[in-house]
Design an enzyme around this catalytic site. Structure first.
Site, PDB file in Angstrom:
ATOM      1  N   ASP A  67       0.858  -1.184   0.000  1.00  0.00           N
ATOM      2  CA  ASP A  67       0.000   0.000   0.000  1.00  0.00           C
ATOM      3  C   ASP A  67       0.896   1.236   0.000  1.00  0.00           C
ATOM      4  O   ASP A  67       1.720   1.418   0.912  1.00  0.00           O
ATOM      5  CB  ASP A  67      -0.894  -0.020   1.249  1.00  0.00           C
ATOM      6  CG  ASP A  67      -2.083   0.915   1.132  1.00  0.00           C
ATOM      7  OD1 ASP A  67      -2.153   1.667   0.146  1.00  0.00           O
ATOM      8  OD2 ASP A  67      -2.929   0.902   2.038  1.00  0.00           O
ATOM      9  N   ASP A  78      -3.188   2.675  -5.879  1.00  0.00           N
ATOM     10  CA  ASP A  78      -2.058   2.754  -4.956  1.00  0.00           C
ATOM     11  C   ASP A  78      -1.877   1.522  -4.075  1.00  0.00           C
ATOM     12  O   ASP A  78      -1.157   1.580  -3.076  1.00  0.00           O
ATOM     13  CB  ASP A  78      -2.192   4.002  -4.069  1.00  0.00           C
ATOM     14  CG  ASP A  78      -3.465   3.984  -3.233  1.00  0.00           C
ATOM     15  OD1 ASP A  78      -4.355   3.170  -3.514  1.00  0.00           O
ATOM     16  OD2 ASP A  78      -3.557   4.804  -2.297  1.00  0.00           O
ATOM     17  N   GLU A  79      -2.500   0.404  -4.427  1.00  0.00           N
ATOM     18  CA  GLU A  79      -2.276  -0.807  -3.637  1.00  0.00           C
ATOM     19  C   GLU A  79      -2.470  -2.045  -4.486  1.00  0.00           C
ATOM     20  O   GLU A  79      -3.187  -2.034  -5.482  1.00  0.00           O
ATOM     21  CB  GLU A  79      -3.191  -0.856  -2.410  1.00  0.00           C
ATOM     22  CG  GLU A  79      -4.659  -0.929  -2.717  1.00  0.00           C
ATOM     23  CD  GLU A  79      -5.524  -1.119  -1.475  1.00  0.00           C
ATOM     24  OE1 GLU A  79      -5.198  -1.997  -0.640  1.00  0.00           O
ATOM     25  OE2 GLU A  79      -6.525  -0.398  -1.353  1.00  0.00           O
TER      26      GLU A  79
END
Length: 423
Positions: A40, A134-135
């Site tokens: 993350d 974003d992860e």
């Protein structure tokens, strides 16, 4: 989290042991069967803005809408120490943190950096399942012989993200996706946390029931009414009782997750089910001309994203939210899939007209395309009045101009002519 904890060098790098979190020794890490990583990025949007604006480093940064109805999309960890968080009204965020630098979201920049980060992940293993920009989950079992154990691989990825993208990420290492995701949350920012299989229940059971995957506000309230406040409380309830109280599917899932069981595999690169965009107006709008231009702008945006991802879709959906927050959606399935803004706009405007809201004040409008397929597999038939090159080729030429000179370099004339009724 205090300001001091944000200083470099204080990030967590640990393993769940007999007495809680212990310092992590990669040479002695109990990671033999912990092949799932959840990675993350830390305060991703805000961190990218700090890269683009060096003057923002060391200062609280908030990303989001700046109008009277703007909301926070992301806040860096300094801003979070003041109580700022995502989805908070921007007006309230600035009352809590008046010295913050505020930046409007820069989608192209975030996508560009996201793609570079995902490329790093895929250079380690093809088993990468993006969850959002974003992860991602990674299954590194196939990379062990080449790169070492999961903890060593996690350290390698963290170092590459730092050196190549000048960003930090937090990594959870475990045997399941559920536990790996919780671990990455516990070690943010810029941390690494290993949860050995024999320590899973010790890690899970003190956590609140809201930490269980799929437990929303209503389920959490129902669990609390039964006196179940921690994951350990849920684990102590017979599975049959949970199935009786919450139904077969949810009850069985709660029972399994409470003891760390999660058989979901990492599924590489699941295609988007839909691509859309929406806009909340600074003030309510009841002018059809303004709504038509906004539907055009949103359709152009959606079409660009479709072409960029190599997809096309058959179903156009419009979302219309009134001033009283009631929301209406209308959809239409086209004869063939499209990634052409002209066709998406025409369908969206017809749906808006058919909704009977042309003199109703609207707070938000949105356009979405569903039923996506690989654009290269879609065979298009030209309309009688369509030139041989087609509108799609014209719009692809516009994409090339925009990539070279910026998104505002070329646009439909209707978007360039704004009058005093526009907002």
């Amino acid at each position: 989290m205090s300001r001091r904890q944000l200083e470099r060098g204080t990030a967590m790098r640990g393993m769940i042991g007999a007495d809680g979190i212990e310092p992590l020794d990669p040479a002695a890490a109990e990671d033999a069967d912990c092949s799932i990583l959840h990675i993350d990025m830390d305060a991703f949007f805000a961190s990218v803005e700090q890269l683009e604006h060096p003057e923002a480093r060391g200062r609280p940064v908030i990303v989001g809408g700046t109008g009277p109805r703007g909301v926070v999309s992301s806040a860096d960890y300094i801003a979070r120490t003041y109580g700022v968080h995502s989805a908070m009204p921007m007006v309230r965020a600035l009352r809590l943190c008046p010295d913050a630098l505020v930046f409007p979201p820069d989608g192209p920049a975030y996508r560009r950096v996201s793609e570079a980060v995902m490329d790093i992940f895929r250079s380690v293993t093809p088993e990468v399942e993006p969850v959002s920009m974003d992860e991602a989950f990674l299954d590194v079992s196939g990379a062990r012989r080449r790169l070492g154990g999961p903890v060593r691989i996690a350290e390698l990825i963290r170092e590459r993200v730092r050196s190549e993208q000048r960003l930090t990420c937090s990594v959870g290492v475990a045997a399941t996706k559920f536990v790996a995701k919780l671990a990455s949350t516990q070690c943010k920012p810029d941390g690494l946390l290993l949860v050995p299989t024999r320590r899973v229940t010790a890690f899970l059971h003190p956590l609140p029931v809201g930490a269980l995957w799929g437990v929303g506000e209503k389920t959490e309230q129902a669990l609390t009414r039964l006196g179940l406040r921690t994951v350990g409380d849920v684990a102590a309830v017979p599975p049959a009782t949970l199935r009786h109280e919450f139904g077969q599917a949810l009850g069985a899932r709660l029972a399994a997750l409470a003891v760390g069981d999660d058989d979901r595999p990492v599924v590489p690169t699941t295609p988007d089910k839909s691509i859309g965009a929406e806009e909340t107006f600074p003030r309510d709008v009841d002018d059809p001309g303004t709504i038509h231009r906004e539907l055009l702008r949103l359709s152009e945006k959606v079409a660009r994203r479709l072409r960029s991802s190599g997809q096309a879709g058959r179903t156009v959906v419009v979302k219309l939210r009134r001033a009283d927050f009631t929301t209406i959606t209308r959809s239409r399935t086209l004869p063939e899939a499209t990634d052409v803004a002209r066709e998406i706009t025409a369908a969206a405007r017809e749906l808006y007209a058919g909704a009977g809201l042309e003199r109703v004040r609207l707070r938000l409008v949105g356009v979405r395309v569903e039923g996506l397929a690989d654009a290269s597999q879609v065979h298009r038939q030209l309309a009688l009045d369509e030139p041989e090159t087609g509108w799609r080729e014209a719009e692809r030429a516009m994409d090339r101009v925009a990539r070279r000179f910026g998104p505002g370099a070329i646009q439909p004339a209707a978007l360039a002519k704004r009058d005093e009724n526009d907002v």
